[in-house]
Scaffold this active site. Sequence first.
Site, PDB file in Angstrom:
ATOM      1  N   TYR A 188       0.843  -1.192   0.000  1.00  0.00           N
ATOM      2  CA  TYR A 188       0.000   0.000   0.000  1.00  0.00           C
ATOM      3  C   TYR A 188       0.876   1.239   0.000  1.00  0.00           C
ATOM      4  O   TYR A 188       1.844   1.306   0.762  1.00  0.00           O
ATOM      5  CB  TYR A 188      -0.905   0.001   1.240  1.00  0.00           C
ATOM      6  CG  TYR A 188      -1.832   1.193   1.347  1.00  0.00           C
ATOM      7  CD1 TYR A 188      -2.842   1.389   0.414  1.00  0.00           C
ATOM      8  CD2 TYR A 188      -1.711   2.104   2.390  1.00  0.00           C
ATOM      9  CE1 TYR A 188      -3.711   2.477   0.516  1.00  0.00           C
ATOM     10  CE2 TYR A 188      -2.580   3.194   2.499  1.00  0.00           C
ATOM     11  CZ  TYR A 188      -3.572   3.370   1.557  1.00  0.00           C
ATOM     12  OH  TYR A 188      -4.431   4.443   1.656  1.00  0.00           O
ATOM     13  N   ASP A 227       9.139   2.872   0.367  1.00  0.00           N
ATOM     14  CA  ASP A 227       8.041   3.450   1.130  1.00  0.00           C
ATOM     15  C   ASP A 227       8.230   3.012   2.575  1.00  0.00           C
ATOM     16  O   ASP A 227       7.855   1.909   2.960  1.00  0.00           O
ATOM     17  CB  ASP A 227       6.691   2.989   0.574  1.00  0.00           C
ATOM     18  CG  ASP A 227       5.521   3.625   1.327  1.00  0.00           C
ATOM     19  OD1 ASP A 227       5.744   4.132   2.452  1.00  0.00           O
ATOM     20  OD2 ASP A 227       4.394   3.594   0.795  1.00  0.00           O
ATOM     21  N   LYS A 254       3.652   8.436   9.271  1.00  0.00           N
ATOM     22  CA  LYS A 254       3.319   7.859  10.572  1.00  0.00           C
ATOM     23  C   LYS A 254       4.247   8.296  11.723  1.00  0.00           C
ATOM     24  O   LYS A 254       4.001   9.337  12.317  1.00  0.00           O
ATOM     25  CB  LYS A 254       3.190   6.342  10.427  1.00  0.00           C
ATOM     26  CG  LYS A 254       2.046   6.037   9.423  1.00  0.00           C
ATOM     27  CD  LYS A 254       1.575   4.615   9.349  1.00  0.00           C
ATOM     28  CE  LYS A 254       0.292   4.522   8.560  1.00  0.00           C
ATOM     29  NZ  LYS A 254       0.391   3.905   7.232  1.00  0.00           N
TER      30      LYS A 254
HETATM   31  C1  LIG Z   1      -0.199   4.375   5.887  1.00  0.00           C
HETATM   32  C2  LIG Z   1       0.638   4.183   4.697  1.00  0.00           C
HETATM   33  C3  LIG Z   1       0.647   5.106   3.637  1.00  0.00           C
HETATM   34  C4  LIG Z   1      -0.322   6.239   3.553  1.00  0.00           C
HETATM   35  O1  LIG Z   1      -0.173   7.162   4.583  1.00  0.00           O
HETATM   36  P1  LIG Z   1      -1.417   8.101   4.971  1.00  0.00           P
HETATM   37  O2  LIG Z   1      -0.818   9.066   5.941  1.00  0.00           O
HETATM   38  O3  LIG Z   1      -2.452   7.202   5.541  1.00  0.00           O
HETATM   39  O4  LIG Z   1      -1.882   8.763   3.728  1.00  0.00           O
HETATM   40  C5  LIG Z   1       1.565   4.927   2.616  1.00  0.00           C
HETATM   41  N1  LIG Z   1       2.415   3.899   2.618  1.00  0.00           N
HETATM   42  C6  LIG Z   1       2.432   2.986   3.611  1.00  0.00           C
HETATM   43  C7  LIG Z   1       3.430   1.878   3.575  1.00  0.00           C
HETATM   44  C8  LIG Z   1       1.528   3.082   4.658  1.00  0.00           C
HETATM   45  O5  LIG Z   1       1.504   2.146   5.607  1.00  0.00           O
END
Ligand SMILES: *Cc1c(COP(=O)(O)O)cnc(C)c1O
Length: 445
Positions: A159, A254, A282
């Site tokens: 994701y 990511d 995060k």
């Molecule tokens: C949570 C998440 C996102 C998106 O971040 P948001 O602040 O929710 O938009 C992108 N990449 C990874 C790996 C994530 O876990």
Amino acid sequence: MASGTSKGVNQKVNDEARPRSTEIFERGKKTLVGGVDSPVRAFRAVGGTPLVIDHARGTKLYDVDGREYLDYVCSWGALILGHAHPEVVAAVSDQAAKGTSYGMTSPLEIELGEMIVKAVPSIEMVRFVSSGTEAAMSAVRLARAFAGRDMVIKFEGCYHGHSDGFLSEAGSGLATLGIAACPGVPEAFASLTLNTPFNDLDGVEKLFKKHPNKIAAIIVEPVAANMGVVAPAPGFLEGLREITKREGALLIFDEVITGFRMAYGGAQQVYKIVPDLTVMGKIIGGGLPVAAYGGKREIMERVAPLGPVYQAGTLAGNPLAMRVGLAMLPKLQATGFYEELNRKTLRLAEGLRSALRETGVEGVVNGAGSLLTIFFAGNPIRDYTDAKKSDTARFGRFFQEMLRRGVFLPPSQYEALFVSAAHTDAEIDQTIAAARSSLGALANN
Ligand SMILES: *Cc1c(COP(=O)(O)O)cnc(C)c1O
């Protein structure tokens, strides 16, 4: 049938104990879409009334009915120090009195930027944004501009936020709701994102053969945590680095979940890989809306105002959020911080494995650092196809049993458990005991 009944009973027990939550959630559904502002919060995968939170402290969430939950979601990993850490609270209140947003640069952004650059050597320059979605979207735009190519490879079950190009085979959120392809995303956009299985370099090689000189970048969660936790197989990340170098494509890590979680320098420190660009979120905001992307200077210099790749934000580099980052990151540098966090997570993983063995319930516990998932499956989980073989109905029953025992797990089979520095050994042991008794209840019907 018996198991279906059992799920119903526990949901009912849980819901009956929370009349005010039910009432408020029902009211919310009239105004907020599905009663929530992010789909996973609606408990669609596990059933029953979602938690409606009044306040939180340390490892505990307290709902509007006054019930207490030991929290393993920790705002989806953002709260590595737990809820309402006193120094974070102090930083926020002090800053609030000095203004919550300036719409201009402040020294706070520069200080936090310097801390990130120092922590993660592959990041020479950084840009702060407000969400992980925005950071990943911007990093990919930059990679496309830099490479002068349009296609991007991502991995099934990973994701990277909800921007148009990423909403295919995108793991937890969509898997939970059974959304395969998202309406509203033009086919033309979706076709520029190539999906291939995680942990499979052959698939990546095939895509580069099929689309020579067309692929701008590979984006990857170095430890996948949005199909449940799946660690990279030995050689996988190294292989991605080699292939991208050879093919003139960029490697984007990511690290929205793994950044400052797998180690102070992120997963790239643990696995000793130097990506071209890194996406963070995060943890760096510690519960405030902040994310960032950064990387090699020659790439980052293409971003406006230095370069032509446009990207901006009204609240970017927000002083409240920067203060939280500045209060939090030094705590993570304490000697043994990550060793201790990982030790506790390993204790939990081992305890859950024993509980599965003792109760005879079929399951696999995957872990990496302070991330963990209990999959109700008989097969090892190395990619999204494996993960999707899990018994999600059984996960739902387990979730409800645990909730009844005061333990809040992520409300989906495909989300990671997050252990924080605030979790104590006693709480871990209490969780293992709750799991043993919950699994026992599953085994008995
Ligand atoms: C949570 C998440 C996102 C998106 O971040 P948001 O602040 O929710 O938009 C992108 N990449 C990874 C790996 C994530 O876990």
